[in-house]
Motif scaffolding. Structure first.
Motif, PDB file in Angstrom:
ATOM      1  N   GLN A   1      -5.678   4.619  -2.737  1.00  0.00           N
ATOM      2  CA  GLN A   1      -6.130   6.047  -2.360  1.00  0.00           C
ATOM      3  C   GLN A   1      -6.106   6.305  -0.782  1.00  0.00           C
ATOM      4  OE1 GLN A   1     -10.285   6.052  -3.546  1.00  0.00           O
ATOM      5  NE2 GLN A   1     -10.744   8.025  -2.565  1.00  0.00           N
ATOM      6  N   HIS A   2      -5.699   5.326  -0.033  1.00  0.00           N
ATOM      7  CA  HIS A   2      -5.264   5.420   1.466  1.00  0.00           C
ATOM      8  C   HIS A   2      -6.388   6.271   2.264  1.00  0.00           C
ATOM      9  CE1 HIS A   2      -3.755   9.689   0.608  1.00  0.00           C
ATOM     10  NE2 HIS A   2      -2.946   9.196  -0.373  1.00  0.00           N
ATOM     11  N   THR A   3      -7.416   5.779   1.967  1.00  0.00           N
ATOM     12  CA  THR A   3      -8.472   6.157   2.932  1.00  0.00           C
ATOM     13  C   THR A   3      -9.076   5.131   3.797  1.00  0.00           C
ATOM     14  OG1 THR A   3     -10.055   5.468   0.990  1.00  0.00           O
ATOM     15  CG2 THR A   3      -9.556   7.778   1.047  1.00  0.00           C
ATOM     16  N   ILE A   4      -9.761   5.740   4.934  1.00  0.00           N
ATOM     17  CA  ILE A   4     -10.207   4.841   6.172  1.00  0.00           C
ATOM     18  C   ILE A   4     -11.801   5.121   5.900  1.00  0.00           C
ATOM     19  CG2 ILE A   4     -10.508   4.916   8.419  1.00  0.00           C
ATOM     20  CD1 ILE A   4      -7.836   4.114   7.469  1.00  0.00           C
TER      21      ILE A   4
ATOM     22  N   VAL B   1     -11.734  -3.564  -0.333  1.00  0.00           N
ATOM     23  CA  VAL B   1     -12.560  -2.557  -0.890  1.00  0.00           C
ATOM     24  C   VAL B   1     -12.447  -1.342   0.097  1.00  0.00           C
ATOM     25  CG1 VAL B   1     -14.379  -3.737   0.197  1.00  0.00           C
ATOM     26  CG2 VAL B   1     -14.984  -2.078  -1.669  1.00  0.00           C
ATOM     27  N   TRP B   2     -12.780  -0.080  -0.356  1.00  0.00           N
ATOM     28  CA  TRP B   2     -12.758   0.925   0.398  1.00  0.00           C
ATOM     29  C   TRP B   2     -13.994   1.724   0.065  1.00  0.00           C
ATOM     30  CZ3 TRP B   2      -8.624  -0.499  -2.643  1.00  0.00           C
ATOM     31  CH2 TRP B   2      -8.667   0.338  -3.878  1.00  0.00           C
ATOM     32  N   ASP B   3     -14.167   2.856   0.787  1.00  0.00           N
ATOM     33  CA  ASP B   3     -15.514   3.700   0.728  1.00  0.00           C
ATOM     34  C   ASP B   3     -16.445   2.939   1.799  1.00  0.00           C
ATOM     35  OD1 ASP B   3     -16.798   6.199  -0.686  1.00  0.00           O
ATOM     36  OD2 ASP B   3     -18.294   4.485  -0.212  1.00  0.00           O
TER      37      ASP B   3
ATOM     38  N   LEU C   1      -0.167   5.718   5.082  1.00  0.00           N
ATOM     39  CA  LEU C   1       0.623   5.867   4.069  1.00  0.00           C
ATOM     40  C   LEU C   1       1.732   4.743   3.922  1.00  0.00           C
ATOM     41  CD1 LEU C   1       1.001   9.627   4.189  1.00  0.00           C
ATOM     42  CD2 LEU C   1      -0.631   8.409   2.664  1.00  0.00           C
ATOM     43  N   LYS C   2       1.661   3.816   4.960  1.00  0.00           N
ATOM     44  CA  LYS C   2       2.503   2.821   4.826  1.00  0.00           C
ATOM     45  C   LYS C   2       2.481   1.798   3.729  1.00  0.00           C
ATOM     46  CE  LYS C   2       4.296   3.765   8.995  1.00  0.00           C
ATOM     47  NZ  LYS C   2       5.636   4.471   8.992  1.00  0.00           N
ATOM     48  N   PRO C   3       3.463   1.227   3.196  1.00  0.00           N
ATOM     49  CA  PRO C   3       3.346   0.304   2.155  1.00  0.00           C
ATOM     50  C   PRO C   3       2.476  -0.693   2.114  1.00  0.00           C
ATOM     51  CG  PRO C   3       5.635   0.591   2.819  1.00  0.00           C
ATOM     52  CD  PRO C   3       4.926   1.250   3.592  1.00  0.00           C
ATOM     53  N   HIS C   4       2.205  -1.524   3.114  1.00  0.00           N
ATOM     54  CA  HIS C   4       1.177  -2.535   3.197  1.00  0.00           C
ATOM     55  C   HIS C   4      -0.223  -1.778   2.961  1.00  0.00           C
ATOM     56  CE1 HIS C   4      -1.319  -5.860   4.445  1.00  0.00           C
ATOM     57  NE2 HIS C   4      -1.877  -5.247   5.297  1.00  0.00           N
ATOM     58  N   PHE C   5      -0.525  -0.692   3.619  1.00  0.00           N
ATOM     59  CA  PHE C   5      -1.970  -0.189   3.310  1.00  0.00           C
ATOM     60  C   PHE C   5      -2.013   0.336   2.035  1.00  0.00           C
ATOM     61  CE2 PHE C   5      -5.421   2.797   3.933  1.00  0.00           C
ATOM     62  CZ  PHE C   5      -6.126   2.217   4.591  1.00  0.00           C
ATOM     63  N   LEU C   6      -0.963   0.807   1.532  1.00  0.00           N
ATOM     64  CA  LEU C   6      -1.091   1.495   0.053  1.00  0.00           C
ATOM     65  C   LEU C   6      -1.314   0.427  -1.099  1.00  0.00           C
ATOM     66  CD1 LEU C   6       1.812   4.259   0.268  1.00  0.00           C
ATOM     67  CD2 LEU C   6      -0.631   4.441  -0.092  1.00  0.00           C
TER      68      LEU C   6
END
Length: 218
Positions: free
Chosen positions: A51-54, A65-67, A41-46
């Motif tokens: 969607q802040h998923t791993i 890209v995520w998912d 939930l940190k700014p860089h990751f957001l």
């Protein structure tokens, strides 16, 4: 500079990406995220992934890209030397995609719910609906594997990497009977013998230990 994978080692989707990277000979810059300390939930990751998923992948040019399924297909499309694990043939690819969607919508759906109830909500039991759903998923995969060596046919594909990461985790707490699920059991053993499966081992051990510990607590 290698692509960076933001990850939690125990996560089945992360491990599916790691297996894929190993299969295509791609080194990733692995960056662990402490989910329980809200690093996702940190700014860089957001900024990378609202969607802040791993897992989340950041390529060397800044593209994110995520998912896990999207990451796997992206990595193969960009970095693989051939299309063996994700064929260009439209019908073969359709089958691989179907199995990926099956993993996402059925197998991992219940695995995620189980993990969340145990690790986030601190339950010490598996909800009946998710246990039943996972067992139904095992049965469907058993049927899909009839007459097939691998999930999508006679070749190893991204579908196998994605499914084994979740199924392998699930069976550590919901065991399957080899006589009742002979196709599933044989397929799992074949997956475990793949060289690229080594990328799954550490995280699987961590996941199994965490889940089993929670189930044994009073």
């Amino acid at each position: 500079m290698a692509p960076t994978l933001y990850m939690i080692q125990a996560s089945p989707p992360v491990r599916a990406v790691l297996i894929t990277a190993k299969a295509i000979g791609l080194d990733l810059n692995q960056k662990d995220i402490n989910f329980f300390q809200d690093e996702h939930l940190k700014p860089h990751f957001l900024k990378l992934n609202p969607q802040h998923t791993i897992p989340t992948l950041e390529d060397e040019d800044g593209f994110a890209v995520w998912d896990s399924h999207a990451i796997m297909t992206y990595l193969v499309s960009k970095y693989a030397k051939d299309d063996s694990v994700y064929p260009q043939d439209i019908k073969k690819r359709a089958v691989v995609n179907q199995r990926l969607f099956f993993e996402s919508g059925v197998i991992f759906f219940h695995m995620r719910n189980i993990a969340r109830s145990l690790l986030v909500h601190c339950q010490n039991f598996i909800n009946e609906d998710d246990r039943d759903g996972m067992i139904e998923g095992f049965g469907l995969l058993e049927k899909l594997l009839e007459g097939k060596k691998w999930a999508a046919g006679d070749f190893v594909s991204l579908a196998d990497y994605s499914l084994i990461s979740s199924v392998g985790t699930a069976v550590t707490i919901i065991p399957v009977d080899s006589e009742e699920y002979p196709n599933l059991t044989a397929w799992m053993k074949r997956c475990e013998e793949l060289p690229e499966y080594a990328a799954n081992a550490k995280g699987l051990k961590e996941a199994a230990e965490m889940l089993k510990l929670r189930l044994t607590r009073k």
